[in-house]
Design a protein around this motif. Sequence first.
Motif, PDB file in Angstrom:
ATOM      1  N   GLU A 169     -21.273  36.543 -21.051  1.00 16.42           N
ATOM      2  CA  GLU A 169     -20.549  35.483 -21.745  1.00 16.42           C
ATOM      3  C   GLU A 169     -20.821  34.135 -21.109  1.00 16.42           C
ATOM      4  O   GLU A 169     -21.070  33.133 -21.799  1.00 16.42           O
ATOM      5  N   VAL A 170     -20.775  34.093 -19.783  1.00 21.32           N
ATOM      6  CA  VAL A 170     -20.993  32.842 -19.058  1.00 21.32           C
ATOM      7  C   VAL A 170     -22.409  32.325 -19.296  1.00 21.32           C
ATOM      8  O   VAL A 170     -22.624  31.122 -19.523  1.00 21.32           O
ATOM      9  N   LEU A 171     -23.401  33.207 -19.282  1.00 18.51           N
ATOM     10  CA  LEU A 171     -24.786  32.796 -19.506  1.00 18.51           C
ATOM     11  C   LEU A 171     -24.959  32.203 -20.902  1.00 18.51           C
ATOM     12  O   LEU A 171     -25.643  31.184 -21.078  1.00 18.51           O
ATOM     13  N   ARG A 172     -24.350  32.806 -21.906  1.00 19.72           N
ATOM     14  CA  ARG A 172     -24.448  32.270 -23.270  1.00 19.72           C
ATOM     15  C   ARG A 172     -23.831  30.870 -23.338  1.00 19.72           C
ATOM     16  O   ARG A 172     -24.383  29.967 -23.994  1.00 19.72           O
ATOM     17  N   LEU A 173     -22.711  30.674 -22.669  1.00 22.59           N
ATOM     18  CA  LEU A 173     -22.064  29.360 -22.685  1.00 22.59           C
ATOM     19  C   LEU A 173     -22.847  28.347 -21.869  1.00 22.59           C
ATOM     20  O   LEU A 173     -22.904  27.160 -22.219  1.00 22.59           O
ATOM     21  N   MET A 174     -23.481  28.785 -20.793  1.00 22.74           N
ATOM     22  CA  MET A 174     -24.369  27.908 -20.023  1.00 22.74           C
ATOM     23  C   MET A 174     -25.500  27.402 -20.905  1.00 22.74           C
ATOM     24  O   MET A 174     -25.870  26.226 -20.864  1.00 22.74           O
ATOM     25  N   ALA A 175     -26.069  28.300 -21.722  1.00 20.40           N
ATOM     26  CA  ALA A 175     -27.176  27.914 -22.596  1.00 20.40           C
ATOM     27  C   ALA A 175     -26.740  26.871 -23.623  1.00 20.40           C
ATOM     28  O   ALA A 175     -27.551  26.062 -24.075  1.00 20.40           O
TER      29      ALA A 175
END
Length: 226
Positions: A169-175
């Motif tokens: 989830e965090v990686l998707r939001l970072m992107a």
Amino acid sequence: MIYAGRMPVTVLLVDDEPLVRAGLRAVLEAQPDIEVVGEAADGAAVIPLVRQLRPDVVAMDVRMPLLDGIEATRAVLRTVADPPKIVVITTFENDEYVYEALRAGADGFLLKRARPAEIVHAVRLVAEGESLLFPAAVRELAGAHGRLRGNPDAVAALERAALTGREEEVLRLMARGLSNAEIAARLVVGTETVKSHVSSLLAKLGARDRTQAVITAYESGFVAPG
């Protein structure tokens, strides 16, 4: 000089055009919290200057005659302990050289025609390292030049990482370009919790920073650039 209790962000400028260096210096040194500590006209001079001056950020032209920004980025990250953040400078937004520099480890990029406020914002944001610089532009570069869903190294890196559901989830939001604080608000958790997740997923992916993690996410097919 110490500004508001903090040391200034120190910057090394690298560009083969003296007028570009002079313009960047004028913009950055107008800020009380940024200090230009040196200049170079080619990437070949970067490593000794980085070792001597220990800048927080290197702002470097992506195209130079002797050693371009891609190879200079690789050289700095390969040979300098605790390397600085690197921002590559380009004339063209959709430049394959820029994407290759980001893949090589650069933290972001700037257009030479950027407004002064954008230049200052970019330097500060990259120095802080808590959000992705120009996420929409990185997404467009990945779509134009990345080996999307076809980079075996990126696929393997993501598989080895075995990210938890929350880290995904965090990686998707970072992107999407969200900062740690914005991710914390979105997930209803503390900022320190998000920082912990970010540090964990970077380590698992073997990524130097958010930019490299996001490129891995795009090139593995984990995040679509559309």
